[in-house]
Design a protein around this motif. Structure first.
Motif, mmCIF file in Angstrom:
data_model
loop_
_atom_site.group_PDB
_atom_site.id
_atom_site.type_symbol
_atom_site.label_atom_id
_atom_site.label_comp_id
_atom_site.label_asym_id
_atom_site.label_seq_id
_atom_site.Cartn_x
_atom_site.Cartn_y
_atom_site.Cartn_z
ATOM 1 N N GLY A 241 0.777 -1.228 0.000
ATOM 2 C CA GLY A 241 0.000 0.000 0.000
ATOM 3 C C GLY A 241 0.806 1.274 0.000
ATOM 4 O O GLY A 241 0.234 2.367 0.012
ATOM 5 N N ALA A 242 2.127 1.186 -0.002
ATOM 6 C CA ALA A 242 2.982 2.375 -0.060
ATOM 7 C C ALA A 242 4.335 1.984 -0.650
ATOM 8 O O ALA A 242 4.752 0.830 -0.561
ATOM 9 C CB ALA A 242 3.155 2.989 1.324
ATOM 10 N N LYS A 243 5.004 2.975 -1.252
ATOM 11 C CA LYS A 243 6.322 2.739 -1.844
ATOM 12 C C LYS A 243 7.275 3.848 -1.413
ATOM 13 O O LYS A 243 6.846 4.969 -1.122
ATOM 14 C CB LYS A 243 6.214 2.707 -3.376
ATOM 15 C CG LYS A 243 5.409 1.549 -3.930
ATOM 16 C CD LYS A 243 5.417 1.569 -5.459
ATOM 17 C CE LYS A 243 4.651 0.382 -6.025
ATOM 18 N NZ LYS A 243 4.665 0.380 -7.515
ATOM 19 N N PHE A 244 8.539 3.526 -1.393
ATOM 20 C CA PHE A 244 9.531 4.509 -0.988
ATOM 21 C C PHE A 244 9.745 5.598 -2.035
ATOM 22 O O PHE A 244 10.458 6.572 -1.775
ATOM 23 C CB PHE A 244 10.855 3.824 -0.632
ATOM 24 C CG PHE A 244 10.782 3.066 0.664
ATOM 25 C CD1 PHE A 244 10.765 3.738 1.873
ATOM 26 C CD2 PHE A 244 10.698 1.681 0.677
ATOM 27 C CE1 PHE A 244 10.674 3.053 3.074
ATOM 28 C CE2 PHE A 244 10.608 0.982 1.871
ATOM 29 C CZ PHE A 244 10.596 1.670 3.068
ATOM 30 N N THR A 245 9.134 5.446 -3.186
ATOM 31 C CA THR A 245 9.159 6.500 -4.194
ATOM 32 C C THR A 245 7.999 7.474 -4.029
ATOM 33 O O THR A 245 7.885 8.433 -4.792
ATOM 34 C CB THR A 245 9.119 5.884 -5.604
ATOM 35 O OG1 THR A 245 8.067 4.907 -5.657
ATOM 36 C CG2 THR A 245 10.442 5.208 -5.947
ATOM 37 N N ASP A 246 7.140 7.253 -3.035
ATOM 38 C CA ASP A 246 6.024 8.162 -2.794
ATOM 39 C C ASP A 246 6.545 9.560 -2.431
ATOM 40 O O ASP A 246 7.617 9.696 -1.819
ATOM 41 C CB ASP A 246 5.139 7.643 -1.660
ATOM 42 C CG ASP A 246 4.356 6.390 -2.068
ATOM 43 O OD1 ASP A 246 4.299 6.097 -3.279
ATOM 44 O OD2 ASP A 246 3.814 5.722 -1.170
#
Length: 447
Positions: A241-246
């Motif tokens: 549900g989340a990525k470090f590129t967010d």
């Protein structure tokens, strides 16, 4: 839940299989043989027991841990104890090397979170839950959540030797008073303080990032949580549900870069180690330092009373529009003593006694009296600890604890962000580092 797969796991399992092929006639490797079954000659032999740890320095906590081990050795002449104190910088890699060869020490210190999970996933350790059940008063005195990152599938595999507060915000009140600088509670105030100290020839923030983990553990873990909030990080670390590129994480990296670009840190921060960083601060050469609770015992061992009296401690400033709790510190349970899967019989009994001697109530009292934060309900001796430690320990108990990045990231991803922050200090781009971190975590979890 899918377990993380790491390189040492396959190697260690192969080594374990090879050892098993050599023959094990026991139906249960964790059950001690009946008393006297080995014969009088064998029973007269000393039990050989090994312990590895990284408390090798001259700081007070290291001395306290070693003293507990020495007391155990003196009290148990029937045990031949091989205790090895290995310097921290090379400790984790040395453990991985012996793990790959299936030659683990009987008892060894490991950090919580990802580090101990590697040994659990590799089938290399056994639970110490029976020891905790044997001493319920000890078990029940650990603070809430202290055992969570040292437990798997309802079993406890180590108890924390210390609490982990990785982002304490130290400042020199004499320098703040001299240059009439407000102690920052917001990011804008922090950047203003950086400018004022630079204008007056004072290094704003002491940083020693030679070992690469410091900037990640002490600065980014707390700073990023201020920006993203804890829920986002837990989703990104599990790739659910989340990525470090967010954008929010890229913003956190940019704030770290903004500090670097504003010359908040001394020149050559990537070539200074943690000890040099703390010495630089305690000597009054820097106005601020963002460091872990280990700094308390280090400064108590090396600083003069006059130097220590100048130091105050608080939390990292808030950030504009941040989703995280500003009254928080990155941290949690520190590492503890794990027990090799191969320890059985009399060796297992001796190993559990050793773990209790170091990690039990007496050990907890000795460690907190060494000016070290612990995840245990114990009162420091006011005649022994410094006033600075008292303040920091009270702060630790009063704020929310948020995740330390390398306790949740895979080893590969932790290496990427550690190296990435070094790159940021040298002019790297936040977007590039975010992408590398995302790729490393996603790839490690997919294996």
């Amino acid at each position: 839940m899918r377990k993380k797969t790491i390189a040492l796991t396959a190697m260690a399992l192969a080594a374990t299989a090879a050892l098993s092929a050599c023959g094990d006639n026991s139906s249960n490797g964790n059950t001690a043989a009946p008393s006297g079954s080995s014969g009088s000659a064998a029973s007269a032999e000393k039990v050989k027991l090994s312990i590895w740890h990284n408390f090798s320095g001259d700081d007070l906590r290291a001395k306290a841990v070693r003293a507990q081990i020495d007391k155990f050795k003196e009290a148990h002449p029937e045990i031949e104890l091989d205790a090895q104190a290995i310097p921290p910088d090379g400790y984790r890699q040395r453990l991985k090397t012996v793990a790959a060869a299936g030659e683990m020490p009987d008892v060894f210190f490991t950090q919580s979170g990802t580090s101990i999970q590697e040994f659990y996933d590799g089938g290399l350790i056994q639970p110490i839950t029976p020891l905790l059940d044997k001493y319920p008063e000890w078990k029940n005195n650990f603070m809430e959540g202290a055992l969570d990152r040292l437990s798997f599938d309802g079993q406890v595999y180590a108890t924390p030797l210390s609490g982990s507060a990785t982002s304490l915000f130290f400042y020199n009140k004499s320098l703040f008073d001299k240059y009439q600088v407000k102690v920052p509670t917001t990011w804008e105030e922090l950047m203003a303080a950086v400018k004022t100290f630079n204008d007056n020839g004072i290094t704003p923030i002491s940083l020693g990032n030679k070992a690469a983990w410091l900037a990640q553990s002490s600065i980014l873990s707390s700073l990023a949580d201020r920006v993203t909030g804890t829920d986002w990080f837990l989703k990104a670390s599990s790739q659910d549900g989340a990525k470090f590129t967010d954008p929010e994480f890229v913003q956190a990296l940019q704030l770290f870069k903004d500090l670097s670009d504003a010359k908040a840190f001394q020149t050559g921060a990537n070539s200074l180690d943690n000890t040099q960083m703390e010495q630089y601060f305690i000597e009054g050469k820097a106005a601020m330092m963002i460091d872990g609770s280990w700094a308390l015992t280090n400064m108590a061992a090396t600083g003069t009373q006059e130097q220590l009296d100048q130091v105050e401690v608080t939390v990292l400033p808030s950030v504009p529009g941040g989703k995280g709790d500003p009254n928080s510190i990155s941290g949690g349970a520190g590492g503890g003593l794990a027990l090799s899967k191969e320890a059985t019989g009399a060796k297992l009994d001796a190993a559990l006694e050793l773990i209790y001697a170091v990690s039990g109530p007496e050990g907890m009292q000795a460690i907190v009296n060494s000016n070290s934060v612990v995840n245990y309900n114990v009162e420091p001796d006011a005649s022994i600890v410094t006033p600075l430690f008292y303040k920091a320990f009270d702060l630790f108990k009063s704020v929310k604890l948020t995740p330390v990045y390398d306790a949740y990231l895979t080893s590969a991803a932790a290496d990427v962000i550690n190296n990435g922050l070094q790159d940021l200090l040298l002019g790297g781009k936040p977007e590039d580092i975010a992408q590398k971190l995302q790729d490393a975590q996603a790839q490690a979890l997919s294996q």
